[in-house]
Write a protein that holds these residues in place. Structure first.
Motif, PDB file in Angstrom:
ATOM      1  N   GLN A 239      37.576  39.568  35.573  1.00 22.81           N
ATOM      2  CA  GLN A 239      36.246  40.169  35.650  1.00 22.81           C
ATOM      3  C   GLN A 239      35.215  39.039  35.769  1.00 22.81           C
ATOM      4  O   GLN A 239      35.151  38.140  34.925  1.00 22.81           O
ATOM      5  CB  GLN A 239      35.971  41.002  34.405  1.00 22.81           C
ATOM      6  N   ILE A 240      34.418  39.100  36.837  1.00 26.31           N
ATOM      7  CA  ILE A 240      33.432  38.055  37.120  1.00 26.31           C
ATOM      8  C   ILE A 240      32.053  38.697  37.209  1.00 26.31           C
ATOM      9  O   ILE A 240      31.861  39.685  37.920  1.00 26.31           O
ATOM     10  CB  ILE A 240      33.759  37.325  38.441  1.00 26.31           C
ATOM     11  N   SER A 241      31.095  38.124  36.478  1.00 28.34           N
ATOM     12  CA  SER A 241      29.719  38.636  36.525  1.00 28.34           C
ATOM     13  C   SER A 241      28.779  37.564  37.047  1.00 28.34           C
ATOM     14  O   SER A 241      29.177  36.407  37.258  1.00 28.34           O
ATOM     15  CB  SER A 241      29.274  39.079  35.119  1.00 28.34           C
ATOM     16  N   ASN A 242      27.534  37.952  37.220  1.00 29.48           N
ATOM     17  CA  ASN A 242      26.519  36.980  37.654  1.00 29.48           C
ATOM     18  C   ASN A 242      26.388  35.839  36.652  1.00 29.48           C
ATOM     19  O   ASN A 242      26.043  34.708  37.023  1.00 29.48           O
ATOM     20  CB  ASN A 242      25.173  37.670  37.847  1.00 29.48           C
ATOM     21  N   LEU A 243      26.691  36.088  35.379  1.00 30.13           N
ATOM     22  CA  LEU A 243      26.569  35.052  34.345  1.00 30.13           C
ATOM     23  C   LEU A 243      27.598  33.937  34.523  1.00 30.13           C
ATOM     24  O   LEU A 243      27.389  32.816  34.044  1.00 30.13           O
ATOM     25  CB  LEU A 243      26.710  35.675  32.953  1.00 30.13           C
ATOM     26  N   ASP A 244      28.695  34.240  35.209  1.00 29.24           N
ATOM     27  CA  ASP A 244      29.718  33.214  35.443  1.00 29.24           C
ATOM     28  C   ASP A 244      29.246  32.138  36.411  1.00 29.24           C
ATOM     29  O   ASP A 244      29.880  31.080  36.522  1.00 29.24           O
ATOM     30  CB  ASP A 244      30.997  33.861  35.983  1.00 29.24           C
TER      31      ASP A 244
END
Length: 234
Positions: free
Chosen positions: A76-81
């Motif tokens: 799971q990858i978000s903008n925060l990564d």
């Protein structure tokens, strides 16, 4: 001899009048930055083309919207990564028969250049998530010889991905069964700084480019230089 003296006096008088009338105006124009168009392009244009700016809407700097998708490794990858990283983002799909292969060959040039840096990343969002599963994206990444651990091929719900492109970035994507591959999209690369803001340079006409055309080698070279500039920013 008298005629000669009169000539010198006349010339001196003309020079004096010119100085009184025009020199103050020239000095005033220079002090206000009102140079000629030719001089402005010569002196200011180069600075405009290399200095990166922000995209501003309603007085606010545009940043990448929040998102959460799945990458080619089922993570799971978000903008925060992407916080703390200079990032290039694009929208594509693996079965695209037209511009995507060109785009990702050019994106691979960026991967070749910066893959060893922990503060650089790439995000490639598929606009055909029904076909582009994590397994399919993994095969695609291997096909292109991706080197960086920070190049994420992302998939998720179709409406959320299309909303991210069309509303979040204003990069058009859409379904169209009548075109090759069944999808339409623009071949843009978006440049994001370490704080999540969208950045770009000015073109030769003094207008903000906004995005870089991923199919154009000249614009990819501009992007490469602009990545270097952002990596050096504190």
């Amino acid at each position: 001899m008298e005629k000669k003296n009169y000539s010198y006096i006349g010339i001196a008088f003309i020079i004096l009048v010119f100085g009184i009338i025009f020199i103050p105006k020239i000095v005033d124009k220079v002090s206000k930055g009102e140079t000629t168009e030719k001089d402005r392009l010569h002196v200011v244009g180069k600075e405009r083309n290399t200095k990166l700016s922000y995209l501003v809407t309603d007085g606010k700097k545009r940043s990448v919207p929040e998102f959460l998708f799945t990458n080619q490794d089922n993570l799971q990858i978000s903008n925060l990564d992407f916080s703390g990283k200079v990032t290039v983002m694009e929208f594509f799909f693996t079965s695209c028969p037209t511009i995507c292969p060109v785009m990702n060959n050019n994106m691979r040039l960026l991967d070749d250049e910066f893959h060893e840096r922990d503060d650089f990343a790439i995000a490639s969002f598929t606009i055909d998530p029904e076909v582009d599963t994590p397994k399919k994206l993994k095969e695609y990444a291997e096909l292109y010889g991706v080197k960086s651990l920070n190049w994420h091929f992302l998939t998720g719900e179709l409406d959320k991905i299309h909303a991210l492109s069309n509303k979040g970035f204003n990069i058009f994507t859409g379904i169209n069964p009548e075109v090759a591959g069944g999808f339409e999209h623009q071949g843009y690369f978006a440049l994001i700084d370490k704080n999540g803001f969208i950045r770009s340079r000015y073109n030769e006409q003094g207008s903000l480019m906004v995005y870089y055309q991923g199919t154009e080698p000249a614009e990819v070279e501009m992007l490469k230089q602009d990545i270097k500039n952002l990596l050096e920013e504190e």
